[in-house]
Design an enzyme around this catalytic site. Structure first.
Site, PDB file in Angstrom:
ATOM      1  CB  SER A 116      19.932  27.347   4.307  1.00 25.07           C
ATOM      2  OG  SER A 116      20.787  28.217   4.032  1.00 25.07           O
ATOM      3  CG  HIS A 137      17.619  23.268   4.604  1.00 21.59           C
ATOM      4  ND1 HIS A 137      17.131  23.814   5.765  1.00 21.59           N
ATOM      5  CD2 HIS A 137      18.962  23.390   4.581  1.00 21.59           C
ATOM      6  CE1 HIS A 137      18.312  24.415   6.302  1.00 21.59           C
ATOM      7  NE2 HIS A 137      19.272  24.188   5.810  1.00 21.59           N
ATOM      8  CD  GLU A 149      13.443  23.866   7.043  1.00 26.14           C
ATOM      9  OE1 GLU A 149      12.677  24.390   7.843  1.00 26.14           O
ATOM     10  OE2 GLU A 149      14.500  24.245   6.694  1.00 26.14           O
ATOM     11  CG  ASN A 187      18.151  28.707   8.354  1.00 23.66           C
ATOM     12  OD1 ASN A 187      18.848  28.171   9.453  1.00 23.66           O
ATOM     13  ND2 ASN A 187      18.484  28.338   7.175  1.00 23.66           N
TER      14      ASN A 187
END
Length: 651
Positions: A116, A137, A149, A187
């Site tokens: 991540s 991800h 992702e 993120n």
């Protein structure tokens, strides 16, 4: 296809379950038999829950038969066509696994990491075929969260991206593709929201609780900024934060997170973080205060700026940025839509203030944001911002209607007469309401006045020609249109932008929700003309203001907006310049709800007001049962069980 999943923890066992459900032979690896046994138990439990909900296409044992576990990593990797690494965020450990996978997996195998925060380019360094490595991800829990992702490293080939995208679709997932930057996309946006929350608390603009209540109440976030940090684990967040900061990501320091982590307060998992919980691992929502006015644009501004920058640099597309915010973070809309709604000028103002107070350069507005503002493209209010908005208007004689789905504005348009109600306006209001009720794009109708007034009441000049019988008929016509508002199948909001007197106040009281500008004044001054209210004021005013209702009718007293709020005559008082934004936020919230439930909920409440409890309870029960026949009800239940955002169709 043989899929090797290295790591069977919180994410690993869920990813293995997904691939097995999609029909693949899955090998899952970890460091001990005990850990693997626990992972298999959790997979079986999850599959059984899915089967109970009718979400599993085959029986549990069939899926489980495709999953093998082993502590022998080489055996797990040997001959695998697709390898998913899901170990802790340790760069060297990941590199070792990928080197081993490249040697043992089948020729041409695709190798992906669920990291991540660590760059895919760094993970693939030293490999003979870095073009076969990508980021994949998943979000927690992988079985339920709809997004993947896909991260394209500097060496990742188009063929690898295509393979991962095709496989994501096979797993039933939506996906976005981003270039390899620290924190990727989702993120990075989450960190920007977190830094905004920390800034507001550190600088004394708001408390932790106020930031959270504002983010949920005003912005529609599924969880507050700090509540989400507690839920996911403060140590996890700190790890991601430190990893991206180390690689050049500039952010306002959130010292409180580091302090809590150093004290062992990790959030829900430890029983204490920003909030306290009944016991470790037991989550309960805390009691929060009302939203804090004037901070929502600060919460959004750094994230909006980040998205604008990433799009300008070609890191992510506009479409994927919006999808990432909605499906990865669970937000009701993407950052660009948020920015257009609050106004790009307000976003830039917040960024400049944050830069002034911190001296940090990354708060400088992105060039793309500056360009839009310099061109007068401030968002929805100017018709264009990051997106273009087509405001469809229909002009009547005394009103005009502006459609901006999901909201439509009925604008009282007699500013030289302070938007006084005359016979033509009453007829045109009725016609406009009928049209908008039939428009499937419109979910909320808002009424406001052109210029400085909402509506100063009935046009007194027309009174001079009325006989007693005609006056009674005019009163009845007022009642007809106001009852039409009350029993319309769509919510109607009064955006009280100035004085609302007499018939204008009665119009506002007939609406379902009243949001007033701070400068608004309202009252029933008919007694000063030797009259009483003739459009419902004698019964609606006492219902809303209780014992003060009679007093207001017989004195004609005018109330300031704040006084009206305290009496329950309006539902919210906002800054004058924020009035339309507040109405739009309400419309966005309502538009995310099932249309039939909204319509019948309004009907039940308003009918219940007009009759006794026996009749209203029977009516409520009938409507409650009727909604069980709708597709929206079935979708709502499925979405709740699958922990996703429902997609209501109004059927």
């Amino acid at each position: 296809m043989k899929v090797a999943v290295i790591g069977s923890g919180v994410m690993g066992h869920g990813i293995a379950e997904l691939f097995a459900m999609a029909g693949h032979e899955v090998w899952i690896n970890d460091v001990s038999e005990e850990i693997l046994k626990s992972a298999l138990q959790r997979i079986r439990w999850s599959l059984e829950k899915l089967a109970e909900r009718g979400s599993l296409k085959e029986n549990v044992d069939s899926v489980m038969s495709r999953i093998r576990s082993s502590v022998d990593q080489e055996k797990t990797l040997r001959g695998a066509e697709f390898v998913v690494e899901v170990v802790k965020e340790d760069l060297e450990l990941k590199r070792e696994i990928f080197k081993r996978a490249e040697r043992l997996a089948s020729e041409g195998a695709t190798l992906v990491s669920n990291t991540s925060s660590l760059p895919i380019t760094e993970i693939s360094q030293g490999l003979s075929h870095p073009e076969r490595v990508a980021g994949m991800h998943f979000f927690n829990p992988p079985v339920l969260m709809p997004l993947v992702e896909i991260v394209r490293g500097e060496e990742t080939s188009e063929d690898t991206v295509r393979k991962v995208a095709d496989l994501s679709k096979q797993l039933g997932k939506e996906f976005i593709v981003v270039r390899d930057v620290p924190g990727f996309f989702v993120n990075r946006i989450l960190l920007r929201i977190m830094e905004a929350g920390c800034f507001l608390v550190d600088k004394g603009f708001a408390s932790v609780e106020e930031v959270d209540s504002t983010s949920m109440e005003e912005l529609g976030f599924p969880m507050g900024v700090f509540l989400l940090a507690d839920y996911t684990g403060l140590d996890v967040g700190a790890s991601v934060w430190n990893a991206v900061i180390k690689r050049g990501f500039e952010a306002y320091p959130c010292r409180k997170v580091q302090e809590l982590v150093s004290q062992g307060h990790l959030g829900v998992k430890s029983g204490r973080g920003f909030y306290s919980y009944p016991q470790p691992g037991k989550f309960t929502r805390p009691q929060l205060p009302s939203a804090k006015p004037g901070i929502s644009h600060f919460i959004l501004a750094p994230a909006v700026n980040e998205v604008a920058s990433l799009i300008r640099q070609g890191i992510v597309s506009v479409e994927d940025s919006e999808k990432g915010c909605q499906l990865g973070l669970g937000l009701p809309k993407g950052m660009l839509r948020y920015a257009d709604e609050i106004g790009l000028d307000k976003v830039m103002s917040a960024l400049e203030e944050m830069k002034r107070l911190t001296g940090m350069g990354h708060f400088s507005p992105d060039p793309s944001l500056i360009t839009l503002i310099s061109q007068g493209k401030l968002g929805r209010k100017t018709g264009e911002g990051f997106y273009k908005y087509e405001a469809r208007e229909r002009t009547f004689t005394t009103i005009y209607v502006k459609r901006e789905p999901p909201v439509a504005w009925i604008v009282l348009n007699r500013p030289s007469r302070y938007n006084a109600l005359n016979w033509d306006m009453v007829k045109e209001l009725s016609e406009a309401l009928d049209e908008l009720e039939e428009d499937p794009e419109i979910r909320v109708i808002a009424v406001k006045g052109e210029g400085k007034a909402f509506c100063a009441g009935a046009d007194v000049q027309e009174f001079l020609s009325l006989t007693p019988v005609k006056a009674m008929m005019v009163s009845r016509k007022f009642h007809e249109v106001f009852f039409k508002i009350q029993f319309l199948t769509k919510p109607v909001v009064a955006a009280i932008n100035g004085v609302a007197l007499g018939g204008g106040f009665e119009l506002a009281m007939a609406c379902d929700v009243r949001i007033a500008s701070k400068i608004a004044e309202m009252g029933q001054p008919e007694v000063n003309l030797g009259l009483i209210p003739g459009g419902g004021g004698t019964f609606r005013l006492p219902r809303l203001a209780k014992r003060r209702g009679l007093e207001l009718v017989i004195t004609g007293e005018r109330l300031k907006a704040q006084e009206a709020l305290e009496l329950g005559l309006v539902d919210k008082v906002v800054e004058h310049e924020s009035l339309e934004d507040e109405v739009t936020k309400f419309a966005e919230t309502v538009s995310s709800r099932p249309p039939l439930a909204v319509a019948l909920g309004k009907m039940a409440v308003n009918t219940g007001r007009e009759t006794n409890s026996w009749v209203s309870s029977a009516y409520e029960a009938s409507l409650f049962g009727l909604l069980f026949s709708t597709s929206d009800f079935k979708e709502g239940v499925r979405a709740f069980l699958e922990r996703r955002r429902p997609e209501f169709k109004g059927v």
